[in-house]
Design an enzyme around this catalytic site. Structure first.
Site, PDB file in Angstrom:
ATOM      1  CD  GLU A  44     -13.739 -57.130 -25.943  1.00 47.43           C
ATOM      2  OE1 GLU A  44     -13.848 -58.255 -26.439  1.00 47.43           O
ATOM      3  OE2 GLU A  44     -12.681 -56.679 -25.467  1.00 47.43           O
TER       4      GLU A  44
ATOM      5  CD  GLU B 103     -14.969 -16.266 -12.592  1.00 44.33           C
ATOM      6  OE1 GLU B 103     -15.249 -17.026 -11.649  1.00 44.33           O
ATOM      7  OE2 GLU B 103     -13.918 -16.340 -13.240  1.00 44.33           O
TER       8      GLU B 103
END
Lengths: 95, 502
Positions: free
Chosen positions: B313, B70
């Site tokens: 946070e 490929e």
């Protein structure tokens, strides 16, 4: 007529290899008036030569000259297809 | 094909070098055989195939042949350079050989009669012989089937190739395209000739999130872990699989206690947290989770225990400012090497990548205690199943380090309620501490409760706590009220006094 430079890759003495050599000689004589340089490479003897042209299948015929480069695989028994690939006759219309 | 059961004992394997996969397959790929690696476009097949050879070259002194149908060798060299793999150097050193069978532009193949792929098989055999290769990767069969459109012939020839590779004792990976994530192994029916060993790579869209998994579908003559396991692709490392359930049950438990950083909370827990335990701290926003986390880290540092804090946070500045407000100097602790704070947005990478990065940091810093604030934030970036696997993997990893872990979870409602996070992971944690808002006579109070403490008696009261400039102070149990956990507080008769002391 231009001189054709053709390279045929075969795998030893297999049926299709022998058939391809025979068919190529015939096509050269019948359709190219013998104006062809044919090099036959047996990949069992020299597999390195198959690297650059990326040969996968045997037999493989490569038309190196005149351009464009063409790659034809199989034992060359379908003469019409071979002649079309060598641009000696117009390609068969798609069916 | 006859297969005796005695093979089970004698099957030799070659490591793939793909962390996790070698555990799933109990050692790697079967020596001297072909393994089919199926996957859709972009599932990581080529990386797997390359990494298999890299492992052979770099760790086992085994040469490798890479057959490409490929991409050109040039593209492959370039594409895997980012993983730190220098193929060109290995080619020079005679450890890596390409068999280039990639299509050339304008190269339409014309078929004029019988042929076979002897040239290909011979080229592979010669290449392997030239460098004394042990490993072969073939990538990919789909591209070969596009080049030569005769499926029956190709199946026959691939069978011949597999047999030839086996004769030479070569261990092979063949990749094959799949059009769907679930269904046929490949498009071409090639599994018929290499059906003994099949591994599938998937790249599934689940709950709008990408999830890569690896599954060993068949492995003749060997046990292996069944089912899909997540994996990720990392720069500098290549594929990394995460065989989570394979590792989860090997934890030892400790009776050694460590401080929570708060003497009153230690007392409620029956003498502190266990050293190899995971504590889940649940509460709505503003209930004091970050404070408990801060005290946890500081309490450890005072006893010479290094802490690692993952903050998902708040920003670093915010976190440090908060800590200073409670009298804790994170900056100085970091300078003294007692603390490492890692602040990140959960969305910057996949959960698998977060996990690996966290593991790397834990390995590197070797903390005695780890805090994650919050797990709920990480939950945003993964589907439910992936999240649960993440927590399993992380908790078992942390426990292996003889480390105590505090994970926070944010509840979506202010009063009462449980978070989604808790629902998924509460069974995986050893202890659960709840922080809750309690509305009493028109005022908001804060309550703390040790809901679960595996392996130890603990105080079961819901105690009121306050927060001031010196931190958290746990006081008396709430009296004469009920329904705090349900978020529906109501008075009960004063006669039923709840005892809060241990």
């Amino acid at each position: 007529m231009e001189r054709y430079v053709l390279r045929l890759f075969v795998a030893g003495q297999t049926q299709s290899s022998l058939q391809a050599r025979h068919n190529l000689d015939r096509i050269c004589a019948d359709h190219l008036k013998g104006k062809c340089d044919i090099t036959v490479t047996d990949i069992f003897e020299d597999s390195d030569l198959a690297e650059a042209p990326k040969v996968l299948a045997t037999p493989t015929l490569i038309k190196e000259w005149p351009a464009p480069l063409r790659r034809i695989i199989g034992d060359l028994s379908d003469t019409q297809k071979v002649l079309a690939a060598l641009s000696l006759i117009p390609p068969a219309p798609a069916t | 094909m006859p297969h005796s059961t005695t093979e089970k004992q004698s099957l030799e394997k070659l490591a793939t070098g793909i962390p996790g996969y070698d555990e799933l397959s109990h050692g790697g790929l079967p020596k001297g055989r072909t393994t089919l690696l199926g996957g859709t476009a972009g599932s990581g097949k080529t990386i797997f195939a390359v990494q298999f050879l890299v492992e052979g070259i770099t760790r086992h002194n085994e040469g490798g042949v890479f057959v490409t149908f490929e991409e050109s060798p040039e593209d492959i060299r370039k594409n895997v350079g980012g993983f730190g793999w220098d193929i060109a150097a290995w080619e020079k050193a005679g450890r890596w050989v390409f068999v280039d069978a990639s299509p050339q532009p304008g190269d339409g193949t014309i078929v004029t009669g019988d042929f076979d792929l002897t040239a290909l098989v011979t080229r592979i055999e010669r290449a392997a012989k030239k460098i004394g290769a042990q490993r072969v990767s073939v990538d990919s069969l789909g591209a070969l089937f596009t080049q030569i459109q005769d499926d029956a012939l190709l199946r026959r020839e691939m069978h011949r190739l597999s047999a030839a590779l086996k004769d030479h004792g070569l261990t092979t990976v063949m990749t094959a395209e799949r059009t769907k994530e679930y269904g046929d192994i490949s498009r071409f029916g090639i599994e018929e000739f290499v059906a003994d060993n099949v591994t599938i790579l998937r790249n599934v869209l689940s709950e709008e999130k990408r999830r890569r998994t690896v599954e060993i579908l068949k492995y003749r003559g060997s046990n292996h872990q069944e089912g899909e396991y997540p994996f990720t692709v990392l720069s500098e490392r290549g594929l990394v699989a995460l065989p989570l359930s394979a590792i989860q049950l090997k934890q030892k438990s400790s009776v050694v206690r460590v401080t929570s950083g708060n003497p009153e909370l230690d007392a409620m827990c029956g003498g502190g947290f266990f050293r190899d335990s995971i504590i889940l701290l649940s509460g709505a926003t503003g209930t004091g989770k970050t404070l408990v986390t801060t005290q946890f880290i500081e309490g450890g540092a005072k006893k010479g225990e290094r802490g690692l804090l993952f903050e998902f946070e708040e920003s670093r500045e915010q976190l440090f400012r908060n800590a200073t407000g409670w009298g804790t100097d994170f900056e100085r602790m970091e300078k003294e090497g007692m603390l490492k704070v890692v602040c990140e947005y959960p969305e910057v990478s996949s959960l698998e990548s977060h996990l690996l990065r966290m593991k790397d940091l834990i390995d590197e810093f070797k903390p005695s205690r780890i805090a994650i604030d919050s797990l709920s934030a990480l939950e945003r970036v993964a589907p439910v199943k992936g999240f649960r696997e993440f927590v399993i993997s992380l908790t078992s990893f942390i426990k292996h380090q003889e480390t105590v872990g505090l994970f926070t979870a944010t509840t979506p409602t202010l009063v009462g309620g449980t978070s989604v996070t808790e629902a998924h992971i509460s069974t995986l944690t050893d202890s659960i501490i709840l922080l809750r808002y309690v509305e009493l006579r028109g005022e908001m109070h804060r309550g703390l409760m040790v809901l679960k403490m595996r392996g130890s008696p603990h105080n079961k009261a819901i105690r009121e706590f306050t927060i001031d400039g010196t931190g958290m102070h746990i006081g008396e149990p709430f009296r004469d009220v009920s329904g705090i956990l349900a978020g529906n507080v109501h008075q009960v008769r004063p006669a039923g006094v709840i005892h809060g002391q241990l």
